[in-house]
Scaffold this active site. Structure first.
Site, PDB file in Angstrom:
ATOM      1  N   ARG A 160     -33.164   7.364  52.576  1.00  0.00           N
ATOM      2  CA  ARG A 160     -31.904   7.090  53.302  1.00  0.00           C
ATOM      3  C   ARG A 160     -32.160   6.123  54.457  1.00  0.00           C
ATOM      4  O   ARG A 160     -31.255   5.458  54.946  1.00  0.00           O
ATOM      5  CB  ARG A 160     -31.249   8.387  53.794  1.00  0.00           C
ATOM      6  CG  ARG A 160     -29.920   8.164  54.532  1.00  0.00           C
ATOM      7  CD  ARG A 160     -28.971   9.369  54.511  1.00  0.00           C
ATOM      8  NE  ARG A 160     -29.644  10.625  54.729  1.00  0.00           N
ATOM      9  CZ  ARG A 160     -30.110  11.050  55.906  1.00  0.00           C
ATOM     10  NH1 ARG A 160     -29.946  10.314  56.987  1.00  0.00           N
ATOM     11  NH2 ARG A 160     -30.714  12.222  56.007  1.00  0.00           N
TER      12      ARG A 160
ATOM     13  N   TYR B 194      -7.481  -5.367  51.360  1.00  0.00           N
ATOM     14  CA  TYR B 194      -7.662  -4.470  50.214  1.00  0.00           C
ATOM     15  C   TYR B 194      -7.058  -3.107  50.577  1.00  0.00           C
ATOM     16  O   TYR B 194      -7.180  -2.641  51.710  1.00  0.00           O
ATOM     17  CB  TYR B 194      -9.158  -4.368  49.897  1.00  0.00           C
ATOM     18  CG  TYR B 194      -9.471  -3.285  48.909  1.00  0.00           C
ATOM     19  CD1 TYR B 194      -8.861  -3.269  47.653  1.00  0.00           C
ATOM     20  CD2 TYR B 194     -10.355  -2.263  49.218  1.00  0.00           C
ATOM     21  CE1 TYR B 194      -9.125  -2.262  46.746  1.00  0.00           C
ATOM     22  CE2 TYR B 194     -10.634  -1.250  48.312  1.00  0.00           C
ATOM     23  CZ  TYR B 194     -10.014  -1.256  47.081  1.00  0.00           C
ATOM     24  OH  TYR B 194     -10.274  -0.253  46.195  1.00  0.00           O
TER      25      TYR B 194
ATOM     26  N   ASP C 162     -14.707 -10.051  55.336  1.00  0.00           N
ATOM     27  CA  ASP C 162     -14.943  -9.512  54.001  1.00  0.00           C
ATOM     28  C   ASP C 162     -14.988 -10.698  53.042  1.00  0.00           C
ATOM     29  O   ASP C 162     -13.977 -11.341  52.783  1.00  0.00           O
ATOM     30  CB  ASP C 162     -13.807  -8.534  53.660  1.00  0.00           C
ATOM     31  CG  ASP C 162     -14.010  -7.864  52.305  1.00  0.00           C
ATOM     32  OD1 ASP C 162     -14.668  -8.467  51.441  1.00  0.00           O
ATOM     33  OD2 ASP C 162     -13.487  -6.750  52.120  1.00  0.00           O
TER      34      ASP C 162
ATOM     35  N   LYS D   5     -18.504  -6.538  42.923  1.00  0.00           N
ATOM     36  CA  LYS D   5     -17.773  -7.650  42.308  1.00  0.00           C
ATOM     37  C   LYS D   5     -18.739  -8.779  41.922  1.00  0.00           C
ATOM     38  O   LYS D   5     -19.589  -8.578  41.085  1.00  0.00           O
ATOM     39  CB  LYS D   5     -16.683  -8.114  43.273  1.00  0.00           C
ATOM     40  CG  LYS D   5     -15.880  -6.954  43.895  1.00  0.00           C
ATOM     41  CD  LYS D   5     -15.021  -6.255  42.872  1.00  0.00           C
ATOM     42  CE  LYS D   5     -14.518  -4.865  43.240  1.00  0.00           C
ATOM     43  NZ  LYS D   5     -14.268  -4.515  44.603  1.00  0.00           N
TER      44      LYS D   5
END
Ligand code: LCS
Length: 394
Positions: free
Chosen positions: A59, A112, A184, A209
């Site tokens: 992590r 979005y 973004d 994407k």
């Protein structure tokens, strides 16, 4: 001798990896491990105290994930990259790191749907308010900046209306007030647009994407200054914990190698489909940044390499007609997401932007007749023939 900085097409393949350090393995190994062993208890103490470099727990860092982070940092021209479990994990880690209760965020008008949802939640639970702006002029931006404005958050092209925001203009105003600008860059990828070079401070992606490009990973990446990202790594990433899995990083490293050649084809196909769609009588309007008649075309020429692989269009008809068009398609897939090899089509009002209340949706320009298409890598003639037969049946 310092090594000369390589071009983007080389960086996507080589940056952040030295085969000599990995037994000559051409492909970066997949370190599918949750933790790392210490030689001694004292070494463990030194690693936790930050006195000795080395891995501790996945992590907090993983070698496969680090290769991707370094590669993405180089591609965006930033000092450090950080990988996340999803685009939304990246968006939320950045926004939570930059704000505190009572702050304000100035956003591009059009985001979005889940980013919109996150902002709503931050307002309701933590009194972190937000405003939307078209950001068309310096004055328009200055008008909405308040003493408590903690950051400016921009999507360009805006999902799904394809409106563009002038990043240099936004960065210039933000500098006057010493406010960071977060961009973004999901719709463009660093191949088409590099916000940090335009003066912005943080760039993030839904790597799901174009970065991955093959529809098999959900992931996010953030790039920016080392100081800021060191802070995010030790707070909203470490303690909230939305980290990327090594397997996903490995797939993204593979996908990234073909980013430029994939994007060239996506953009070419979108340009061809735009030409055809804009002449079709059943189509009322096509939104595409490569449209020379679009008011934002000069911004596209300045800040993007091409118009991108996404097109939105409004049909003459009702919501039911829009849904019928999707149902008539043969190989084009009805699916959210974008940037995959397959051409994907979706109805934003009932899918990606369904969480946005109808009034706000209207303001964003997301009508019931609007359809968004992500041009895939197939022969554009086949994509067009499928769209045309579906349009003809309306
Ligand atoms: N930012 C943008 C611009 C996006 O389009 C998306 C997802 C996200 C962030 C969130 O990324 P994720 O957590 O899904 O990796 N956009 C989607 C879309 O347009 N269709 O499906 C998901």
């Amino acid at each position: 001798m310092t090594e000369k900085r390589k071009r983007l097409e080389t960086t996507v393949i080589h940056e952040g990896y030295d085969a000599k350090e990995m037994l000559g393995s051409l492909t970066p190994p997949l370190f599918q491990t949750s933790t790392y062993t210490f030689d001694t208890a004292e070494q463990g103490e030194r690693r936790f105290a930050g006195e000795e470099e080395g891995y501790v727990y996945s992590r907090l860092g993983n070698p496969t994930v680090n290769i991707l982070e370094e590669r993405m940092a180089a591609l965006e021209g930033g000092e450090r990259g950080l990988a996340f479990a999803s685009g939304m994990a990246a968006v939320s880690a950045v926004l939570i790191a930059l704000t505190k209760s009572g702050d304000h965020i100035l956003c591009s008008s059009g985001l979005y749907g889940c980013t919109f949802g996150l902002l709503q939640m931050m307002e309701e639970k933590y009194q972190i308010t937000h405003d939307f702006s078209q950001m068309e002029s310096k004055e328009a931006i200055r008008e909405l900046i308040r003493p408590e404005t903690a950051c400016i958050y921009v999507e360009t092209p805006v999902n799904p209306t394809m409106k563009l925001i002038d990043l240099e203009l936004v960065a210039e105003v933000a500098r006057e007030y010493d406010i960071p600008v977060v961009v973004d860059n999901t719709f463009s990828s660093p191949y088409l647009q590099r916000p940090l070079e335009a003066g912005c401070d943080v760039v993030l992606h839904s790597a799901t994407k174009y970065i991955g490009g093959h529809g098999d990973v959900v992931a996010g990446v953030v790039v920016g200054k080392k100081d800021f990202l060191d802070g995010v790594a030790m707070t909203t990433q470490k303690d909230i914990g939305g980290i990327m899995s090594p397997m996903d990083a490995w797939l993204l490293i593979r996908g990234l190698k073909t980013l430029p050649i994939r994007l060239d084809r996506h953009c070419h196909n979108a340009a061809k489909l735009f030409e055809k769609l804009s002449k079709h009588p059943k189509i009322a309007h096509v939104y595409y940044p490569g449209d020379e008649d679009h008011p934002d075309y000069p911004i596209m020429q300045r800040q993007m390499k091409h118009g991108g692989g996404l097109i939105a269009f409004e049909i003459n008809g009702s919501k039911q007609d829009a849904q019928r068009l999707l149902n008539h398609l043969s190989f084009i897939k009805i699916a959210v997401s974008l940037g995959d090899a397959e051409t994907l089509i979706q109805h934003p009002a009932t899918m990606t932007h369904a969480v946005v209340p109808p009034d706000a949706r209207k303001e964003m320009g997301v009508t019931d007749q609007l359809i968004r298409l992500s041009a895939g890598l197939e022969a554009w003639e086949d994509i067009w023939e499928d769209l045309e037969q579906a349009l003809d049946r309306l």
